[in-house]
Design a protein around this motif. Structure first.
Motif, PDB file in Angstrom:
ATOM      1  N   SER A 175      98.618 162.768   4.846  1.00 24.53           N
ATOM      2  CA  SER A 175      98.930 161.338   4.912  1.00 24.53           C
ATOM      3  C   SER A 175     100.429 161.097   4.894  1.00 24.53           C
ATOM      4  O   SER A 175     100.949 160.287   5.667  1.00 24.53           O
ATOM      5  N   ARG A 176     101.125 161.792   3.997  1.00 22.93           N
ATOM      6  CA  ARG A 176     102.589 161.649   3.931  1.00 22.93           C
ATOM      7  C   ARG A 176     103.244 162.108   5.245  1.00 22.93           C
ATOM      8  O   ARG A 176     104.160 161.468   5.747  1.00 22.93           O
ATOM      9  N   GLU A 177     102.755 163.216   5.779  1.00 27.21           N
ATOM     10  CA  GLU A 177     103.327 163.774   7.002  1.00 27.21           C
ATOM     11  C   GLU A 177     103.148 162.833   8.197  1.00 27.21           C
ATOM     12  O   GLU A 177     104.008 162.747   9.061  1.00 27.21           O
ATOM     13  N   HIS A 178     102.019 162.124   8.247  1.00 27.05           N
ATOM     14  CA  HIS A 178     101.708 161.288   9.401  1.00 27.05           C
ATOM     15  C   HIS A 178     101.892 159.797   9.157  1.00 27.05           C
ATOM     16  O   HIS A 178     101.565 158.986  10.023  1.00 27.05           O
ATOM     17  N   LYS A 179     102.438 159.435   8.017  1.00 29.79           N
ATOM     18  CA  LYS A 179     102.592 158.021   7.667  1.00 29.79           C
ATOM     19  C   LYS A 179     103.392 157.252   8.727  1.00 29.79           C
ATOM     20  O   LYS A 179     103.005 156.168   9.148  1.00 29.79           O
ATOM     21  N   GLY A 180     104.514 157.812   9.151  1.00 29.08           N
ATOM     22  CA  GLY A 180     105.353 157.151  10.153  1.00 29.08           C
ATOM     23  C   GLY A 180     104.633 156.957  11.478  1.00 29.08           C
ATOM     24  O   GLY A 180     104.669 155.875  12.072  1.00 29.08           O
ATOM     25  N   ALA A 181     103.960 158.007  11.952  1.00 29.24           N
ATOM     26  CA  ALA A 181     103.245 157.927  13.229  1.00 29.24           C
ATOM     27  C   ALA A 181     102.102 156.916  13.152  1.00 29.24           C
ATOM     28  O   ALA A 181     101.845 156.175  14.120  1.00 29.24           O
ATOM     29  N   ILE A 182     101.434 156.851  12.025  1.00 27.28           N
ATOM     30  CA  ILE A 182     100.343 155.880  11.864  1.00 27.28           C
ATOM     31  C   ILE A 182     100.908 154.467  11.850  1.00 27.28           C
ATOM     32  O   ILE A 182     100.352 153.554  12.482  1.00 27.28           O
ATOM     33  N   GLY A 183     102.041 154.276  11.170  1.00 28.92           N
ATOM     34  CA  GLY A 183     102.691 152.960  11.165  1.00 28.92           C
ATOM     35  C   GLY A 183     103.078 152.518  12.566  1.00 28.92           C
ATOM     36  O   GLY A 183     102.870 151.355  12.949  1.00 28.92           O
ATOM     37  N   GLU A 184     103.626 153.447  13.359  1.00 23.29           N
ATOM     38  CA  GLU A 184     103.999 153.137  14.742  1.00 23.29           C
ATOM     39  C   GLU A 184     102.765 152.799  15.577  1.00 23.29           C
ATOM     40  O   GLU A 184     102.781 151.858  16.377  1.00 23.29           O
ATOM     41  N   ALA A 185     101.695 153.576  15.407  1.00 23.87           N
ATOM     42  CA  ALA A 185     100.457 153.308  16.151  1.00 23.87           C
ATOM     43  C   ALA A 185      99.906 151.934  15.792  1.00 23.87           C
ATOM     44  O   ALA A 185      99.435 151.196  16.672  1.00 23.87           O
ATOM     45  N   ARG A 186      99.969 151.563  14.534  1.00 23.49           N
ATOM     46  CA  ARG A 186      99.486 150.242  14.112  1.00 23.49           C
ATOM     47  C   ARG A 186     100.319 149.130  14.738  1.00 23.49           C
ATOM     48  O   ARG A 186      99.780 148.101  15.163  1.00 23.49           O
ATOM     49  N   GLN A 187     101.635 149.320  14.767  1.00 24.58           N
ATOM     50  CA  GLN A 187     102.503 148.311  15.389  1.00 24.58           C
ATOM     51  C   GLN A 187     102.184 148.152  16.870  1.00 24.58           C
ATOM     52  O   GLN A 187     102.126 147.030  17.386  1.00 24.58           O
ATOM     53  N   ARG A 188     101.981 149.267  17.583  1.00 26.73           N
ATOM     54  CA  ARG A 188     101.622 149.197  19.007  1.00 26.73           C
ATOM     55  C   ARG A 188     100.296 148.462  19.181  1.00 26.73           C
ATOM     56  O   ARG A 188     100.154 147.604  20.044  1.00 26.73           O
ATOM     57  N   TRP A 189      99.315 148.827  18.366  1.00 24.63           N
ATOM     58  CA  TRP A 189      97.993 148.184  18.437  1.00 24.63           C
ATOM     59  C   TRP A 189      98.115 146.684  18.192  1.00 24.63           C
ATOM     60  O   TRP A 189      97.561 145.885  18.936  1.00 24.63           O
ATOM     61  N   ASP A 190      98.820 146.324  17.131  1.00 23.22           N
ATOM     62  CA  ASP A 190      98.974 144.906  16.785  1.00 23.22           C
ATOM     63  C   ASP A 190      99.666 144.126  17.895  1.00 23.22           C
ATOM     64  O   ASP A 190      99.304 142.978  18.177  1.00 23.22           O
ATOM     65  N   ALA A 191     100.653 144.757  18.552  1.00 21.29           N
ATOM     66  CA  ALA A 191     101.355 144.106  19.646  1.00 21.29           C
ATOM     67  C   ALA A 191     100.439 143.910  20.858  1.00 21.29           C
ATOM     68  O   ALA A 191     100.509 142.896  21.544  1.00 21.29           O
ATOM     69  N   GLU A 192      99.575 144.876  21.107  1.00 21.25           N
ATOM     70  CA  GLU A 192      98.663 144.803  22.247  1.00 21.25           C
ATOM     71  C   GLU A 192      97.413 143.974  21.958  1.00 21.25           C
ATOM     72  O   GLU A 192      96.732 143.545  22.877  1.00 21.25           O
ATOM     73  N   HIS A 193      97.089 143.781  20.688  1.00 16.96           N
ATOM     74  CA  HIS A 193      95.883 143.046  20.294  1.00 16.96           C
ATOM     75  C   HIS A 193      96.222 141.985  19.252  1.00 16.96           C
ATOM     76  O   HIS A 193      95.801 142.082  18.103  1.00 16.96           O
ATOM     77  N   PRO A 194      96.972 140.968  19.642  1.00 16.97           N
ATOM     78  CA  PRO A 194      97.412 139.961  18.668  1.00 16.97           C
ATOM     79  C   PRO A 194      96.265 139.149  18.060  1.00 16.97           C
ATOM     80  O   PRO A 194      96.433 138.560  16.998  1.00 16.97           O
ATOM     81  N   GLU A 195      95.112 139.139  18.696  1.00 18.90           N
ATOM     82  CA  GLU A 195      93.969 138.358  18.195  1.00 18.90           C
ATOM     83  C   GLU A 195      93.333 138.991  16.953  1.00 18.90           C
ATOM     84  O   GLU A 195      92.548 138.360  16.271  1.00 18.90           O
ATOM     85  N   MET A 196      93.670 140.234  16.685  1.00 20.00           N
ATOM     86  CA  MET A 196      93.037 140.910  15.551  1.00 20.00           C
ATOM     87  C   MET A 196      93.852 140.714  14.351  1.00 20.00           C
ATOM     88  O   MET A 196      94.395 140.806  13.590  1.00 20.00           O
TER      89      MET A 196
END
Length: 132
Positions: free
Chosen positions: A111-132
């Motif tokens: 989790s610590r190792e991938h925290k940054g990548a998961i945060g980036e993936a969430r930001q991309r998702w949120d930007a592409e899916h603003p309705e969620m």
């Protein structure tokens, strides 16, 4: 019944006729917030009750009591009571508890190792899916 008033479950593993053969209840126990924190703390060594309570922010005495009882019942933690006044009790991981704690520590490291990548993936998702 509220979470803080949950009794120790009399049956950890259901009958094997169930689709999940009782695994779901065991995974719920292992994935419980307090269980994980108690196991991680005990992976550092033997702890007395008050040491556990101080080391785990936010846990109530009642939840720590229930969690340690459940972990003892499941064979993951061993409770030792000493005939002193006042009574002294300590907790330690069993061999099975140590193997589970190693798995949890590995998951935490992942989790610590991938925290940054998961945060980036969430930001991309949120930007592409603003309705969620």
């Amino acid at each position: 019944m509220s979470v803080t008033n949950m009794p120790v479950s009399p049956q950890v593993l259901g009958p094997c006729g169930d689709d999940d053969c009782g695994i779901r209840e065991l995974l719920d126990r292992i994935g419980d917030r307090w269980t994980v924190l108690v196991l991680v703390e005990l992976s550092k060594g033997v702890r007395r009750f008050r040491e556990l309570e101080r080391a785990i922010p936010g846990i109530s005495q009642r939840m720590l009591t229930l969690t340690t009882k459940r972990l003892c019942r499941d064979g993951l933690v061993e409770r030792n009571a000493y005939p002193t006044i006042p009574p002294q009790v300590d907790y330690r991981l069993t061999e099975m508890g140590r193997s589970l704690a190693q798995t949890i520590v590995t998951l935490a490291d992942w989790s610590r190792e991938h925290k940054g990548a998961i945060g980036e993936a969430r930001q991309r998702w949120d930007a592409e899916h603003p309705e969620m």
